[in-house]
Structure formats: structure tokens, C-alpha cells
Design a protein around this motif. Sequence first.
Motif, PDB file in Angstrom:
ATOM      1  N   SER A  67       1.044  -1.317  -0.057  1.00 56.65           N
ATOM      2  CA  SER A  67      -0.111   0.002   0.141  1.00 56.65           C
ATOM      3  C   SER A  67       0.870   1.121   0.012  1.00 56.65           C
ATOM      4  N   LEU A  68       0.305   2.437  -0.402  1.00 57.76           N
ATOM      5  CA  LEU A  68       1.017   3.537  -0.454  1.00 57.76           C
ATOM      6  C   LEU A  68       1.239   3.934   0.793  1.00 57.76           C
ATOM      7  N   GLN A  69       0.369   3.789   1.961  1.00 49.89           N
ATOM      8  CA  GLN A  69       0.673   4.184   3.176  1.00 49.89           C
ATOM      9  C   GLN A  69       1.836   3.638   3.700  1.00 49.89           C
ATOM     10  N   ARG A  70       1.892   2.363   3.643  1.00 52.40           N
ATOM     11  CA  ARG A  70       3.105   1.515   4.083  1.00 52.40           C
ATOM     12  C   ARG A  70       4.387   2.235   3.742  1.00 52.40           C
ATOM     13  N   LEU A  71       4.505   2.304   2.188  1.00 54.57           N
ATOM     14  CA  LEU A  71       5.770   3.051   1.686  1.00 54.57           C
ATOM     15  C   LEU A  71       6.007   4.306   2.178  1.00 54.57           C
ATOM     16  N   HIS A  72       5.022   5.063   2.246  1.00 59.21           N
ATOM     17  CA  HIS A  72       5.285   6.250   3.013  1.00 59.21           C
ATOM     18  C   HIS A  72       5.680   6.302   4.254  1.00 59.21           C
ATOM     19  N   LEU A  73       5.136   5.276   5.273  1.00 59.18           N
ATOM     20  CA  LEU A  73       5.757   5.178   6.536  1.00 59.18           C
ATOM     21  C   LEU A  73       6.973   4.931   6.577  1.00 59.18           C
ATOM     22  N   LYS A  74       7.668   3.851   5.912  1.00 63.06           N
ATOM     23  CA  LYS A  74       8.840   3.820   5.736  1.00 63.06           C
ATOM     24  C   LYS A  74      10.090   5.061   5.428  1.00 63.06           C
ATOM     25  N   LEU A  75       9.470   5.526   4.293  1.00 59.53           N
ATOM     26  CA  LEU A  75      10.444   6.802   3.749  1.00 59.53           C
ATOM     27  C   LEU A  75      10.366   7.731   4.827  1.00 59.53           C
ATOM     28  N   ALA A  76       9.340   7.933   5.297  1.00 56.21           N
ATOM     29  CA  ALA A  76       9.079   9.166   6.274  1.00 56.21           C
ATOM     30  C   ALA A  76       9.775   9.024   7.632  1.00 56.21           C
ATOM     31  N   ALA A  77       9.871   7.708   7.804  1.00 55.35           N
ATOM     32  CA  ALA A  77      10.665   7.254   9.045  1.00 55.35           C
ATOM     33  C   ALA A  77      12.177   7.595   8.704  1.00 55.35           C
ATOM     34  N   TYR A  78      12.881   7.409   7.624  1.00 57.90           N
ATOM     35  CA  TYR A  78      14.064   7.705   7.187  1.00 57.90           C
ATOM     36  C   TYR A  78      14.298   9.215   7.543  1.00 57.90           C
ATOM     37  N   LEU A  79      13.514   9.851   6.842  1.00 54.45           N
ATOM     38  CA  LEU A  79      13.561  11.287   6.712  1.00 54.45           C
ATOM     39  C   LEU A  79      13.353  12.045   8.048  1.00 54.45           C
ATOM     40  N   GLN A  80      12.536  11.443   9.019  1.00 51.13           N
ATOM     41  CA  GLN A  80      12.627  12.064  10.519  1.00 51.13           C
ATOM     42  C   GLN A  80      13.546  11.847  11.184  1.00 51.13           C
ATOM     43  N   HIS A  81      14.404  10.643  10.650  1.00 49.41           N
ATOM     44  CA  HIS A  81      15.853  10.333  11.514  1.00 49.41           C
ATOM     45  C   HIS A  81      16.766  11.418  11.104  1.00 49.41           C
ATOM     46  N   ALA A  82      16.612  11.592   9.859  1.00 47.43           N
ATOM     47  CA  ALA A  82      17.627  12.468   9.230  1.00 47.43           C
ATOM     48  C   ALA A  82      17.351  14.095   9.893  1.00 47.43           C
ATOM     49  N   ARG A  83      16.133  14.344   9.988  1.00 51.02           N
ATOM     50  CA  ARG A  83      15.749  15.741  10.647  1.00 51.02           C
ATOM     51  C   ARG A  83      16.298  15.686  12.140  1.00 51.02           C
ATOM     52  N   ALA A 157      -0.845   4.640 -15.457  1.00 55.71           N
ATOM     53  CA  ALA A 157      -1.568   5.748 -15.033  1.00 55.71           C
ATOM     54  C   ALA A 157      -1.856   5.785 -13.477  1.00 55.71           C
ATOM     55  N   GLN A 158      -2.100   4.761 -12.757  1.00 56.63           N
ATOM     56  CA  GLN A 158      -2.089   4.639 -11.577  1.00 56.63           C
ATOM     57  C   GLN A 158      -0.746   4.734 -10.882  1.00 56.63           C
ATOM     58  N   MET A 159       0.388   4.280 -11.273  1.00 52.85           N
ATOM     59  CA  MET A 159       1.722   4.324 -11.125  1.00 52.85           C
ATOM     60  C   MET A 159       2.374   5.820 -10.963  1.00 52.85           C
ATOM     61  N   ALA A 160       1.763   6.537 -11.964  1.00 48.48           N
ATOM     62  CA  ALA A 160       2.109   7.858 -12.135  1.00 48.48           C
ATOM     63  C   ALA A 160       1.512   8.742 -11.070  1.00 48.48           C
ATOM     64  N   SER A 161       0.174   8.333 -10.801  1.00 54.94           N
ATOM     65  CA  SER A 161      -0.573   9.110  -9.835  1.00 54.94           C
ATOM     66  C   SER A 161       0.025   8.860  -8.248  1.00 54.94           C
ATOM     67  N   ASP A 162       0.354   7.450  -8.109  1.00 51.24           N
ATOM     68  CA  ASP A 162       0.937   7.169  -6.972  1.00 51.24           C
ATOM     69  C   ASP A 162       2.090   7.868  -6.657  1.00 51.24           C
ATOM     70  N   TYR A 163       3.148   7.709  -7.670  1.00 48.37           N
ATOM     71  CA  TYR A 163       4.559   8.329  -7.782  1.00 48.37           C
ATOM     72  C   TYR A 163       4.547   9.994  -7.220  1.00 48.37           C
ATOM     73  N   GLN A 164       3.484  10.618  -7.896  1.00 47.32           N
ATOM     74  CA  GLN A 164       3.445  12.097  -7.543  1.00 47.32           C
ATOM     75  C   GLN A 164       2.933  12.426  -5.955  1.00 47.32           C
ATOM     76  N   GLN A 165       1.848  11.576  -5.775  1.00 43.72           N
ATOM     77  CA  GLN A 165       1.264  11.512  -4.465  1.00 43.72           C
ATOM     78  C   GLN A 165       2.098  11.333  -3.417  1.00 43.72           C
ATOM     79  N   LEU A 166       2.958  10.307  -3.562  1.00 43.65           N
ATOM     80  CA  LEU A 166       4.115   9.754  -2.417  1.00 43.65           C
ATOM     81  C   LEU A 166       5.048  10.661  -2.307  1.00 43.65           C
ATOM     82  N   PHE A 167       5.779  10.970  -3.406  1.00 43.93           N
ATOM     83  CA  PHE A 167       7.229  11.708  -3.645  1.00 43.93           C
ATOM     84  C   PHE A 167       6.847  13.303  -3.390  1.00 43.93           C
ATOM     85  N   GLY A 168       6.106  13.836  -4.107  1.00 39.87           N
ATOM     86  CA  GLY A 168       5.257  14.969  -3.761  1.00 39.87           C
ATOM     87  C   GLY A 168       4.960  15.401  -2.349  1.00 39.87           C
TER      88      GLY A 168
END
Length: 372
Positions: A67-83, A157-168
Motif C-alpha cells: 500500500s502507498l501508506q506502508r511505503l510512505h511510513l518507511k520513507l518518512a521514518a528515514y527522513l524523520q531520523h535525518a531531521r 496511469a495509477q503508478m504515475a499518480s501514486d508516484y506524484q502523490q507519494l514523493f510530492g
Amino acid sequence: MQKLLLGALALVVITMLCGYGLWTEQRPAGHYLSDLRVELTLNQGIPANQGNLLGIEPELFPGDYQSLQRLHLKLAAYLQHAREQGLISRKTVVILPEHIGTWLWALGEKSEMYQVTHLDQARQWLELSNPLRYGLAMLGATGDDRRADAHLRMKAAQMASDYQQLFGGLAREFDITLVAGSIVLPEPYVDGGTLRVGSGALYNSSLVFANDGSILGQPVRQKHPDNGVRRFIHAGAQPLQVLETPAGRLGVLVGSDSWYPNNYRQLEQQAVQVIANPAFIGVKHGWRAPWRGNRHQPLATQLPLKPGEVSEGEAWQRLILANKGREQASMSVFLQGRFWEVSADGEGFASRNGQNFSVSAKPGARLLNLWL
């Protein structure tokens, strides 16, 4: 009697088709505990209000893409650690690895797909769960590997939308400039601030998101796809672009594009200051194996190294250091983890003032920081 039997048979077939149709729509989410730990393995330079390059080498697995939520959780945890370590400011350019967006083709599928051990088995589950979309995609598939082409095209089409939603969303959430690795899409382009796809050839492309989550410029299409993907990914022909960021003028070289001198000349003509290189090696222990080169690219014959002459890791570092200007800072970032039997390998490194700075090779997710 014959009509009665035919009617009963038709009813059974219709019932089976309806049941199959309902089954393909079911997407139960299984339980999955992801490792959110990350270690700072490279930290070079002194903070001087010029910003920094922050590479993230995430350790990812198929379950992270359920799910997009799981991937966001992991990447956001890395960024939060860096912050929390003081490595993130508005002048930070974060670099993610090549193909981190490509694996979005696995998003939102049946739990059985994430539990198998081989990529071919996962592809079979993808086809069985999406028969109509897969069939239509096969009709428009091209290249030497039409099956792989169809898998990406059917969900483009869904990959493009998810990519922009997640990384943007991550760029906006952490107030950073984000080089969002890469994603394979058919003829991607940005129109009205939205990432869209066409119906033509597949390209391995990278996008950069500004601090407000908007897309900077157009997708950067890889010019020299390597041996592993050339069967279905086409070579980009657009000129390279340099983007204005709070940390300076940024250029992106996708994967093995960082090996070729002409790409650096294009960026230098646009006064590039920092170069991001999202990269991917899909071979277990491939970093220390003999360098494979890029035998399907005519320009590869002009490179100063020959296949097998040095290790993969040494080749990456020597070619980048030889090509870029001393005054430019660069960073190469590699994906970690395992996608079914495909092991992601590589050890990120940064370069500045004629020197390479390598990570301390440790398993798991890694952070690389270079102060500008």
C-alpha cells in the motif's frame, strides 16, 4: 433434454466467471511489520548554510509496496531520523535510488503475490488478478520482453499518480527538494503540474519535486539503459536539464548515464553545481563483482574501462570522478533490499573537489550526507 443441459452448463460457466470477476476485485491487506531503522554511514563536510545532499538508501521488500501508506511510513521514518540529526533544512536536496518508483507496479495486489519467493510467480499473480487490464496491455506491448512491458503499461496511469502523490507529499511534508529516484512509464510528461503518461515506448525517468510538492521541469529520461532492462526500456533523446533549487543548480543523471562524458558536458553548459545520480544494481553481491559494462550501448566502447577490468563499485566511482568537474558536488545512491529473488546491491558514494567519499558498508538502510 439437450437444451436443458446446455442451459445448465451456461449457468455454471456464468457463475464461475462472475466468481472469478469478484475474486479479482478483492485486495485484502495482510499484516506486515517493516524495519524502520536507518544508519548514517557517510557524513562529510561542515554545515555552512549552503545546504546539503542527503542520500537515502532504503531497504525495501515487496511487502513495503502493498500500500502507498506502508511505503510512505518507511520513507518518512528515514527522513524523520535525518531531521532529528540536523541533516534536513530547506536547502537540503534528498536523493532516492533508481527504480524506487518502478516497483509501484506491485502496489495494491493480492497478499499472495507478496508471499511468493520468485518474481515470475509474482507476475503470474499479477496477471491472474488483472486479466482484462493485462490482456489489453499485451495488445499494445512492444520490445523484446512484451510481458514485462505489459506489466508496467497496464498500471502506468495509477503508478504515475501514486508516484506524484507519494514523493510530492514527502517533499512538501519535510520541506525539501526531492530527487525521487526513477520510475518506468510510457512516454511520461508533466502537463499543468501533473505527471501524465502516453501510449508509446517505456522510459526510465526521474522527477524532481520542489519544497511545496510541485514538479520541477520535465521527467529526465535515461539515455543509456543498461543491459538488464534494454529489452523493454527505450533510450531517451531529450537534452538534459538543470533545475534551480535552494541548494544550487541541480542536474540528474539516471543510473548508468553517469558513466558517459557527454552527459556531464551538457550539464556543465548549463552551469550545473550539484549532480544527483539515482542508481540500481539488481545482482546479489554485484558491487564487488567484475564490472559488466554496457555492451549494448555503442558509446560504451569509448569508455576508459573495459568490462571485467575492475569491480562494479570501482567502475562507478572512477567513471564519475573522471567525468565531472572538480567544483561540482555529486552523489550516487543505490537501492537496498530484495524483490523476490532479485537482490538490490550497491554502496552509495559522494564526490567533491576531486575526492570520492564512500559509505561504510553495513547491511540495512543507510543515510549519506554531503555538506555543500
